[in-house]
Structures are given as C-alpha cells and as structure tokens.
Design a protein around this motif. Sequence first.
Motif, PDB file in Angstrom:
ATOM      1  N   LYS A 293     -91.988  67.253   3.366  1.00  0.00           N
ATOM      2  CA  LYS A 293     -91.318  68.202   4.253  1.00  0.00           C
ATOM      3  C   LYS A 293     -91.241  69.583   3.605  1.00  0.00           C
ATOM      4  CE  LYS A 293     -86.873  68.923   6.638  1.00  0.00           C
ATOM      5  NZ  LYS A 293     -86.458  70.156   5.966  1.00  0.00           N
ATOM      6  N   ALA A 294     -90.844  69.613   2.323  1.00  0.00           N
ATOM      7  CA  ALA A 294     -90.736  70.894   1.617  1.00  0.00           C
ATOM      8  C   ALA A 294     -92.099  71.573   1.498  1.00  0.00           C
ATOM      9  CB  ALA A 294     -90.121  70.663   0.230  1.00  0.00           C
ATOM     10  N   ALA A 295     -93.135  70.779   1.205  1.00  0.00           N
ATOM     11  CA  ALA A 295     -94.482  71.342   1.067  1.00  0.00           C
ATOM     12  C   ALA A 295     -94.991  71.896   2.396  1.00  0.00           C
ATOM     13  CB  ALA A 295     -95.430  70.268   0.533  1.00  0.00           C
ATOM     14  N   LEU A 296     -94.723  71.167   3.474  1.00  0.00           N
ATOM     15  CA  LEU A 296     -95.191  71.611   4.797  1.00  0.00           C
ATOM     16  C   LEU A 296     -94.474  72.878   5.229  1.00  0.00           C
ATOM     17  CD1 LEU A 296     -97.011  71.055   7.217  1.00  0.00           C
ATOM     18  CD2 LEU A 296     -95.238  69.550   8.145  1.00  0.00           C
ATOM     19  N   GLU A 297     -93.180  72.955   4.986  1.00  0.00           N
ATOM     20  CA  GLU A 297     -92.411  74.152   5.347  1.00  0.00           C
ATOM     21  C   GLU A 297     -92.870  75.359   4.541  1.00  0.00           C
ATOM     22  OE1 GLU A 297     -88.144  72.316   6.896  1.00  0.00           O
ATOM     23  OE2 GLU A 297     -88.362  72.921   4.795  1.00  0.00           O
ATOM     24  N   LEU A 298     -93.153  75.137   3.271  1.00  0.00           N
ATOM     25  CA  LEU A 298     -93.610  76.236   2.412  1.00  0.00           C
ATOM     26  C   LEU A 298     -94.965  76.753   2.881  1.00  0.00           C
ATOM     27  CD1 LEU A 298     -93.151  77.953  -0.154  1.00  0.00           C
ATOM     28  CD2 LEU A 298     -94.349  76.156  -1.447  1.00  0.00           C
ATOM     29  N   TYR A 299     -95.856  75.854   3.238  1.00  0.00           N
ATOM     30  CA  TYR A 299     -97.200  76.271   3.650  1.00  0.00           C
ATOM     31  C   TYR A 299     -97.200  76.907   5.039  1.00  0.00           C
ATOM     32  CZ  TYR A 299    -102.134  76.148   4.848  1.00  0.00           C
ATOM     33  OH  TYR A 299    -103.397  76.502   5.231  1.00  0.00           O
ATOM     34  N   SER A 300     -96.467  76.298   5.986  1.00  0.00           N
ATOM     35  CA  SER A 300     -96.524  76.742   7.381  1.00  0.00           C
ATOM     36  C   SER A 300     -95.611  77.920   7.674  1.00  0.00           C
ATOM     37  CB  SER A 300     -96.155  75.585   8.309  1.00  0.00           C
ATOM     38  OG  SER A 300     -94.785  75.221   8.153  1.00  0.00           O
ATOM     39  N   GLY A 301     -94.543  78.056   6.906  1.00  0.00           N
ATOM     40  CA  GLY A 301     -93.558  79.097   7.199  1.00  0.00           C
ATOM     41  C   GLY A 301     -92.649  78.728   8.354  1.00  0.00           C
ATOM     42  N   HIS A 302     -92.710  77.475   8.808  1.00  0.00           N
ATOM     43  CA  HIS A 302     -91.865  76.988   9.893  1.00  0.00           C
ATOM     44  C   HIS A 302     -90.964  75.874   9.381  1.00  0.00           C
ATOM     45  CE1 HIS A 302     -94.048  79.052  13.158  1.00  0.00           C
ATOM     46  NE2 HIS A 302     -95.154  78.761  12.477  1.00  0.00           N
ATOM     47  N   LYS A 303     -89.823  75.714  10.045  1.00  0.00           N
ATOM     48  CA  LYS A 303     -88.993  74.558   9.775  1.00  0.00           C
ATOM     49  C   LYS A 303     -89.708  73.312  10.250  1.00  0.00           C
ATOM     50  CE  LYS A 303     -84.614  72.346  10.995  1.00  0.00           C
ATOM     51  NZ  LYS A 303     -83.335  72.448  11.738  1.00  0.00           N
ATOM     52  N   ALA A 304     -89.701  72.265   9.435  1.00  0.00           N
ATOM     53  CA  ALA A 304     -90.328  71.006   9.811  1.00  0.00           C
ATOM     54  C   ALA A 304     -89.256  70.006  10.218  1.00  0.00           C
ATOM     55  CB  ALA A 304     -91.159  70.452   8.658  1.00  0.00           C
ATOM     56  N   TYR A 305     -89.361  69.498  11.451  1.00  0.00           N
ATOM     57  CA  TYR A 305     -88.423  68.487  11.945  1.00  0.00           C
ATOM     58  C   TYR A 305     -88.961  67.108  11.585  1.00  0.00           C
ATOM     59  CZ  TYR A 305     -86.140  72.104  14.756  1.00  0.00           C
ATOM     60  OH  TYR A 305     -85.468  73.230  15.164  1.00  0.00           O
ATOM     61  N   VAL A 306     -88.169  66.360  10.855  1.00  0.00           N
ATOM     62  CA  VAL A 306     -88.555  65.007  10.463  1.00  0.00           C
ATOM     63  C   VAL A 306     -88.095  64.044  11.553  1.00  0.00           C
ATOM     64  CG1 VAL A 306     -88.271  63.176   8.761  1.00  0.00           C
ATOM     65  CG2 VAL A 306     -88.399  65.559   8.021  1.00  0.00           C
ATOM     66  N   ILE A 307     -89.038  63.317  12.151  1.00  0.00           N
ATOM     67  CA  ILE A 307     -88.689  62.433  13.265  1.00  0.00           C
ATOM     68  C   ILE A 307     -89.349  61.069  13.117  1.00  0.00           C
ATOM     69  CG2 ILE A 307     -88.507  64.413  14.826  1.00  0.00           C
ATOM     70  CD1 ILE A 307     -91.134  63.250  16.162  1.00  0.00           C
ATOM     71  N   SER A 308     -88.774  60.117  13.839  1.00  0.00           N
ATOM     72  CA  SER A 308     -89.382  58.806  14.008  1.00  0.00           C
ATOM     73  C   SER A 308     -89.168  58.389  15.449  1.00  0.00           C
ATOM     74  CB  SER A 308     -88.753  57.765  13.069  1.00  0.00           C
ATOM     75  OG  SER A 308     -89.165  56.462  13.453  1.00  0.00           O
ATOM     76  N   ALA A 309     -90.234  58.274  16.196  1.00  0.00           N
ATOM     77  CA  ALA A 309     -90.115  57.865  17.597  1.00  0.00           C
ATOM     78  C   ALA A 309     -89.674  56.415  17.709  1.00  0.00           C
ATOM     79  CB  ALA A 309     -91.456  58.069  18.304  1.00  0.00           C
ATOM     80  N   ILE A 310     -89.947  55.608  16.690  1.00  0.00           N
ATOM     81  CA  ILE A 310     -89.581  54.193  16.705  1.00  0.00           C
ATOM     82  C   ILE A 310     -88.079  54.017  16.510  1.00  0.00           C
ATOM     83  CG2 ILE A 310     -89.903  51.949  15.606  1.00  0.00           C
ATOM     84  CD1 ILE A 310     -92.331  52.918  17.182  1.00  0.00           C
ATOM     85  N   SER A 311     -87.522  54.653  15.473  1.00  0.00           N
ATOM     86  CA  SER A 311     -86.092  54.497  15.177  1.00  0.00           C
ATOM     87  C   SER A 311     -85.223  55.535  15.876  1.00  0.00           C
ATOM     88  CB  SER A 311     -85.874  54.598  13.662  1.00  0.00           C
ATOM     89  OG  SER A 311     -86.164  55.922  13.196  1.00  0.00           O
ATOM     90  N   GLY A 312     -85.850  56.607  16.368  1.00  0.00           N
ATOM     91  CA  GLY A 312     -85.089  57.674  17.015  1.00  0.00           C
ATOM     92  C   GLY A 312     -84.581  58.732  16.053  1.00  0.00           C
ATOM     93  N   GLN A 313     -84.905  58.602  14.784  1.00  0.00           N
ATOM     94  CA  GLN A 313     -84.438  59.556  13.771  1.00  0.00           C
ATOM     95  C   GLN A 313     -84.915  60.974  14.079  1.00  0.00           C
ATOM     96  OE1 GLN A 313     -85.846  58.658   9.814  1.00  0.00           O
ATOM     97  NE2 GLN A 313     -85.385  60.705   9.029  1.00  0.00           N
ATOM     98  N   GLY A 314     -83.977  61.902  14.181  1.00  0.00           N
ATOM     99  CA  GLY A 314     -84.289  63.319  14.338  1.00  0.00           C
ATOM    100  C   GLY A 314     -84.874  63.718  15.673  1.00  0.00           C
ATOM    101  N   VAL A 315     -85.026  62.798  16.619  1.00  0.00           N
ATOM    102  CA  VAL A 315     -85.694  63.114  17.884  1.00  0.00           C
ATOM    103  C   VAL A 315     -84.847  64.018  18.769  1.00  0.00           C
ATOM    104  CG1 VAL A 315     -86.589  62.151  20.042  1.00  0.00           C
ATOM    105  CG2 VAL A 315     -87.133  61.050  17.860  1.00  0.00           C
ATOM    106  N   LYS A 316     -83.562  63.676  18.949  1.00  0.00           N
ATOM    107  CA  LYS A 316     -82.721  64.466  19.857  1.00  0.00           C
ATOM    108  C   LYS A 316     -82.554  65.916  19.403  1.00  0.00           C
ATOM    109  CE  LYS A 316     -80.059  61.009  22.364  1.00  0.00           C
ATOM    110  NZ  LYS A 316     -78.706  60.506  22.724  1.00  0.00           N
ATOM    111  N   PRO A 317     -82.235  66.182  18.119  1.00  0.00           N
ATOM    112  CA  PRO A 317     -82.144  67.588  17.691  1.00  0.00           C
ATOM    113  C   PRO A 317     -83.443  68.358  17.916  1.00  0.00           C
ATOM    114  CG  PRO A 317     -81.176  66.147  16.043  1.00  0.00           C
ATOM    115  CD  PRO A 317     -81.857  65.259  17.026  1.00  0.00           C
ATOM    116  N   CYS A 318     -84.552  67.696  17.676  1.00  0.00           N
ATOM    117  CA  CYS A 318     -85.858  68.344  17.866  1.00  0.00           C
ATOM    118  C   CYS A 318     -86.084  68.674  19.337  1.00  0.00           C
ATOM    119  CB  CYS A 318     -86.954  67.430  17.340  1.00  0.00           C
ATOM    120  SG  CYS A 318     -88.620  68.050  17.641  1.00  0.00           S
ATOM    121  N   MET A 319     -85.777  67.728  20.224  1.00  0.00           N
ATOM    122  CA  MET A 319     -85.987  67.954  21.650  1.00  0.00           C
ATOM    123  C   MET A 319     -85.040  69.035  22.188  1.00  0.00           C
ATOM    124  SD  MET A 319     -88.571  66.174  22.500  1.00  0.00           S
ATOM    125  CE  MET A 319     -89.184  66.370  20.808  1.00  0.00           C
TER     126      MET A 319
END
Length: 341
Positions: A293-319
């Motif tokens: 996550k830290a590497a992706l944010e550093l490279y992209s310059g965007h916040k990276a939302y960590v999600i799991s469609a199976i468990s529902g982790q982080g999905v609602k805040p992202c949506m």
Amino acid sequence: MRFLDLAKVQIRSGSGGSGAASFRREKFVEFGGPDGGDGGDGGSVYAVAVSDLNTLIDYRYQRHVRAGNGQPGKGRQRTGGKGRDIEMQVPVGTEILDESRTTVIAELLHEGQRELLAQGGRGGFGNLRFRSSTNRAPRTANPGQAGIERTIWLRLKMYADIGLLGLPNAGKSTLIAAITNARPKVADYPFTTLHPVLGMLTIDSEEFVLADIPGLVEGAHEGRGIGDRFLGHIERCQMLLHLVDAASDDIIRDYQVVVEEIQNYGHGLQSKPRLVLLSKADIVDERVLEEKKAALELYSGHKAYVISAISGQGVKPCMRAAAERVRNSRVSQTRSEAWTP
C-alpha cells in the motif's frame, strides 16, 4: 440476451415513385388536359434511441435495412403513396459511424432521440406540372429520385456513473457482484469477464450505475484484446475505480500498465477522477499488504484504498468516496453546461 457492442449494417432509403403522364377522359370533353399526379416520396431510414435495449445483437442477424419505395402517380391528379419509413431501434449511447469508422454521423444520447440516416428519394412530377401557356398537352413526366444506399457502423458505448478497470483477474467482477445487483461470471482465472457488465450500487439511499469491463492488456489502446472497444464503454463514466491485485508480485508494474493504456487511449479518460484500490486484501499477509500500500501510494501519488470484496473490508468507505466524486463531477458538469453560450 447476448451482448454485442459493434455492428455493421447496410441501409437504403426508398426510391421516389414515377410521375404519371395522363389526360382527362370525360364524355363531351374532346381535349381533356393533363391530369397526371406526382409520384410518392420514398421512405427514409432513421435511428431511434430506446432505453430498454443494452445490446446491438439484433443487427448481427439484420444486416440489411430497406425503407419502402414511393408509389407511382396516377391519373385524375392522384399522388402516389409515400414509401414506408424504417426506424432502427438502438440502445441509448449508440454512435453511428460511416463505413470507414472514422467519422461520427450521429450520437444518440437521450431516450427518444431520432436521427435521419438516409433520406428517401423524392417522387417524380406528373405531366400536370409541365403544363404551360405554350404547351397545353405535355406528355412529359419525371421518374422518381433514387434512394440512398450506404454502409454504417453502430457502436455502443455504455452509460454508467462509475467504471471499473484493471488487469485481468484484478477482482473487478467479484467486487461488482458483491456490491451491486449484477451477477457476472466469477472465477480464479484471467478473462473471466468477456463483455461489459452493468450493476446498480446503492449508497446512502442514492443509486449509482457501475460498469465492469473485461481486463485490459498491454497494447489495449491499439486494439489488442479488443481493449479499445472495452475502453470506449467507460468514456462516459463520471469517475473510475482502478483495481490493482494485492497478491501480484509487481503491483507497480500492474498499475503502470493500466495508466499507460488509458493515457494512450485518450478521449478524456486520463483526466477523469480516479480512485486506486488494492484488492484481494483477504489473501495477503497484513504486513506485506501495508508495504505494498505504501509503495503504491508513493508511486501513484494517490491514496490507495485497501479492500476485499469477499470479506467486505474497506468496501463501504471506498464506495462512499466514489459516490462523493460522482456528485462533485455532476455539479461541475451542470455548472459548465449552464455557462455554455
């Protein structure tokens, strides 16, 4: 119903009917004058946008569209009947292209929009039209004007608020199945999704349409894997969700490939609001996930939302964040249209 987003159709408008060369024939009228009627106009071909279609599959089997010819004129100044018009029903969002697929003839963006594609030929004049002070008995009548024949392409570009994109097997189908009413095929291998899928997302009593397109491959903007057609379906989205597989060995490369494809494709995709999602968080160790996550944010310059469609982790805040971006985009678009001279 099978999905088809590109179809080639040959259309032809109707020819006009011939004018009549006729003379009055009445008892006790030895020299009746001309009374030939005009021929009827040929039918035209139109395209009409309807809301209850989402595919062009009908035009895979109906490749020739013909309007009716006008009827010839008759005596007693009777005009021939008009040829039957043809209305081609197409989904909202359909573009009409010329045979070379380089020029857009029409774009049907609203339900009920009707565009003329081929004008019917005009009916010919009957001999009554040619009567003059020097020619009291003309025997001349015009043939009808020929109809127009042309080849066109129909190209469907879907309407959606949010578009999902990523490499094959990035988890897009699993996500749209988890948060909407769509039921795409989901499996653990690339290219499970073979055509675009629409789903309805409800966030805080507000509905948004999501579009899931098949995974992109390097060179998609040039047509590899017909990726240029898939990208066309998210041109009209208000924003994009870019999914990156957290289980990938090289998430930076995966991210870079998709970004380069939308930049090379153009058509405004590169400037659309975009959220970066690190998907499949449930199958990656938490410590490794944080590092990625830290590497992706550093490279992209965007916040990276960590999600799991199976468990529902982080999905609602992202949506919710995606819904907010759509609202802001709609407001900006409304203001821009209000200021258009």
